[in-house]
Design a protein around this motif. Structure first.
Motif, PDB file in Angstrom:
ATOM      1  N   THR A  26       0.714  -1.151   0.076  1.00 43.49           N
ATOM      2  CA  THR A  26      -0.049  -0.183   0.054  1.00 43.49           C
ATOM      3  C   THR A  26       0.729   1.416   0.091  1.00 43.49           C
ATOM      4  N   ASN A  28       3.007   2.936  -1.918  1.00 41.51           N
ATOM      5  CA  ASN A  28       2.785   3.854  -3.304  1.00 41.51           C
ATOM      6  C   ASN A  28       1.436   3.718  -3.728  1.00 41.51           C
ATOM      7  N   MET A  29       0.536   3.226  -2.729  1.00 39.12           N
ATOM      8  CA  MET A  29      -0.725   3.191  -3.306  1.00 39.12           C
ATOM      9  C   MET A  29      -1.457   4.597  -3.802  1.00 39.12           C
ATOM     10  N   ASP A  30      -1.990   4.357  -4.845  1.00 32.77           N
ATOM     11  CA  ASP A  30      -2.872   5.661  -5.582  1.00 32.77           C
ATOM     12  C   ASP A  30      -4.202   5.715  -4.576  1.00 32.77           C
ATOM     13  N   VAL A  31      -4.401   6.508  -3.942  1.00 38.70           N
ATOM     14  CA  VAL A  31      -5.610   6.471  -3.116  1.00 38.70           C
ATOM     15  C   VAL A  31      -7.024   6.366  -4.084  1.00 38.70           C
ATOM     16  N   ASP A  32      -6.999   7.374  -4.963  1.00 40.75           N
ATOM     17  CA  ASP A  32      -7.961   7.335  -5.770  1.00 40.75           C
ATOM     18  C   ASP A  32      -8.536   5.968  -6.324  1.00 40.75           C
ATOM     19  N   HIS A  33      -7.084   5.338  -6.773  1.00 32.41           N
ATOM     20  CA  HIS A  33      -7.466   4.136  -7.409  1.00 32.41           C
ATOM     21  C   HIS A  33      -7.776   3.116  -6.561  1.00 32.41           C
ATOM     22  N   TRP A  34      -7.214   2.947  -5.309  1.00 31.15           N
ATOM     23  CA  TRP A  34      -7.502   1.850  -4.246  1.00 31.15           C
ATOM     24  C   TRP A  34      -8.995   2.175  -4.041  1.00 31.15           C
ATOM     25  N   LYS A 393      -4.884  14.968   3.024  1.00 26.14           N
ATOM     26  CA  LYS A 393      -3.808  14.144   3.198  1.00 26.14           C
ATOM     27  C   LYS A 393      -3.803  13.456   4.378  1.00 26.14           C
ATOM     28  N   ASP A 396      -6.821  10.961   4.248  1.00 25.49           N
ATOM     29  CA  ASP A 396      -6.355   9.759   3.086  1.00 25.49           C
ATOM     30  C   ASP A 396      -5.579   8.693   4.104  1.00 25.49           C
ATOM     31  N   GLN A 400      -5.346   4.918   4.323  1.00 19.77           N
ATOM     32  CA  GLN A 400      -4.163   4.228   3.930  1.00 19.77           C
ATOM     33  C   GLN A 400      -3.590   3.222   4.954  1.00 19.77           C
TER      34      GLN A 400
END
Ligand code: NOJ
Ligand code: NOJ
Length: 450
Positions: A26, A28-34, A393, A396, A400
């Protein structure tokens, strides 16, 4: 195939030694995508627990929502009125956004609740207190063992769920006479609420008999929505009665502001408890208003938990119910962070952003100045664009951090061990999923407005 098996083995054995793999997953996870992916994943886990179509809820009443499939250590294989109403509000929201396939389970849930209201139980019968009963067996029979009862947030939340759906039906041509049993059911919950709001009852955590901030808040919201709804169906006297009860509840709610500590307390004065409690965040999510003391309260709760839970390593933001909690998910030892608390922390920040986008920042006071200065990077505490960016941030990061401890298939129990990050407590807790979905959709609503 062999390679995949091998890989699965390596991953699971490595993850036994810590959270490094999960972290990498997680980081480098792109929050939008996740978040987009989680909409489907969390919803499908949630629906697994809905009777009698869900994978884990085949042998239960239609419309019964099990709190978790776990039927032993701990046994959560029951329907809690609170968990069910909160879950159904999430489902109704998806339905209102256009997922019409969900309507049949909403109706089944409502039918089940109408039935449960009539079941005599240890709190009483339909007329004598039975509506405050917190939980029932999955076949709709009463749970007769000792328990913290009544829990008076439950009928208020149930009424809110009913109103949300029925308002839709009325907007789309249904007439009151076609849905009489539902109207009677929700008015009964509201009448009950008017009668008992000032009396002590058990809190949403089922531990303390008193008056509570969360319970009073949802009672107030239910009566606000109920007053408008009653008018809509021509129940004028009840509408007036509900409206008149709001002000005294409001006065009582004011007593939970702790001027000295600068926090909204979850309860008045309970020995060995600071008053900081995640239920205050949940209350905010089910309130029609936004109390500007909420964010500074959240920040204090988060900072203390970031320090207290070893798994947070001094920087993560996993949130538990309250610091002094000793419930470990099965019995009493030491409390842990919870998925639903961490998700709700995120959601409350998104809700605050929604609010400040519309109404502007509050006056700075000694209670909030530190908060806003911090999120303005120690610059101008009225620099909303900068504060907003940093608040997103911050919010989020709750999602995350919680996401790290999901299983790879997205499954979530109730708690995350404060020591090693293993999932503990009831597995596949329905509320863990609904709270995540609420946060994700609230996030989407604010992301799209600027
Ligand atoms: C104690 C917990 O603190 C409470 O929240 C829970 O509902 C009961 N035990 C039953 O599991
Ligand atoms: C314990 C929680 O404290 C309570 O809020 C919840 O209703 C039950 N578990 C069932 O999930």
């Amino acid at each position: 195939m062999h390679i995949r098996l091998l890989l699965a083995f390596v991953v699971s054995s490595v993850s036994l030694h810590g959270i490094s793999i999960a972290e990498r997953r997680t980081e480098n996870m792109d929050v939008d995508h996740w978040a987009e992916l989680q909409k489907g994943i969390a919803m499908s886990h949630l629906l697994d627990n809905v009777g009698d179509s869900g994978r884990y809820a085949k042998n239960v009443n239609a419309g019964c929502i099990i709190a978790s499939p776990s039927n032993n250590v701990p046994n959560y294989y029951f329907q809690w009125v609170r968990d069910s109403a909160l879950t159904m509000m999430t489902v109704i929201d998806r339905f209102l956004e256009g997922d019409h396939g969900l309507e049949s389970i909403i109706v089944k849930y409502m039918d089940e609740m109408v039935r449960l209201q009539k079941v005599n139980n240890p709190s009483g019968d339909f007329y004598s207190g039975g509506l405050g009963e917190p939980k029932f067996h999955t076949d709709g029979s009463s749970f007769d063992e000792d328990w913290g009862r009544p829990q008076n947030d439950s009928p208020a939340l149930r009424a809110m769920a009913f109103i949300r759906y029925l308002n839709y039906r009325f907007d789309h041509g249904t007439e009151a006479h076609e849905v009489v049993p539902y109207i009677e059911a929700l008015l009964a919950d509201l009448d009950y609420t008017v009668g008992i709001w000032a009396q002590p009852g058990f809190d949403l955590w089922e531990e303390i008999k008193d008056v509570h901030y969360f319970t009073l808040t949802v009672q107030k919201t239910a009566l606000q929505e109920g007053a408008a709804f009653a008018k809509r169906v021509g129940a004028w006297d009840q509408s007036t009665l509900y409206a008149e009860t709001i002000h005294p509840i409001d006065l009582k709610l004011g007593e939970f502001w702790d001027h000295e500590k600068g926090i909204i307390r979850g309860y008045k004065n309970i020995p060995n408890r600071s008053g900081l409690d995640c239920s205050v965040l949940l209350a905010s999510l089910y309130s029609k208003e936004f109390d500007t003391h909420t964010l500074p309260t959240l920040r204090k709760l988060q900072e203390s938990m970031t320090q207290a839970y070893p798994i947070n390593q001094g920087h993560k933001q996993l949130i538990g119910r309250y610091l002094e909690d000793v419930y470990d998910g099965v019995s009493s030892s030491i409390g842990n962070p919870w998925f639903l608390c961490t998700h709700s922390a995120a959601e409350v920040v998104y809700k605050a952003i929604q609010y400040y986008d519309s109404y502007g920042l509050p006056e700075l006071t000694s209670h909030n100045v530190q908060f806003f200065v911090y999120f303005a990077e120690f610059g101008d505490p009225y620099n909303w664009p900068l504060i907003r960016k940093n608040l997103i941030k911050y919010a989020d990061k709750f999602l995350q951090d919680a996401a790290e401890f999901q299983h790879p298939n997205g499954s979530m129990s109730e708690q995350i061990s404060r020591f090693d990050g293993q999932q503990v407590g009831a597995l596949d807790l329905t509320w863990s999923y609904s709270s995540l979905l609420n946060a994700i959709y609230r996030r989407e609503a604010i992301k799209h407005t600027v």
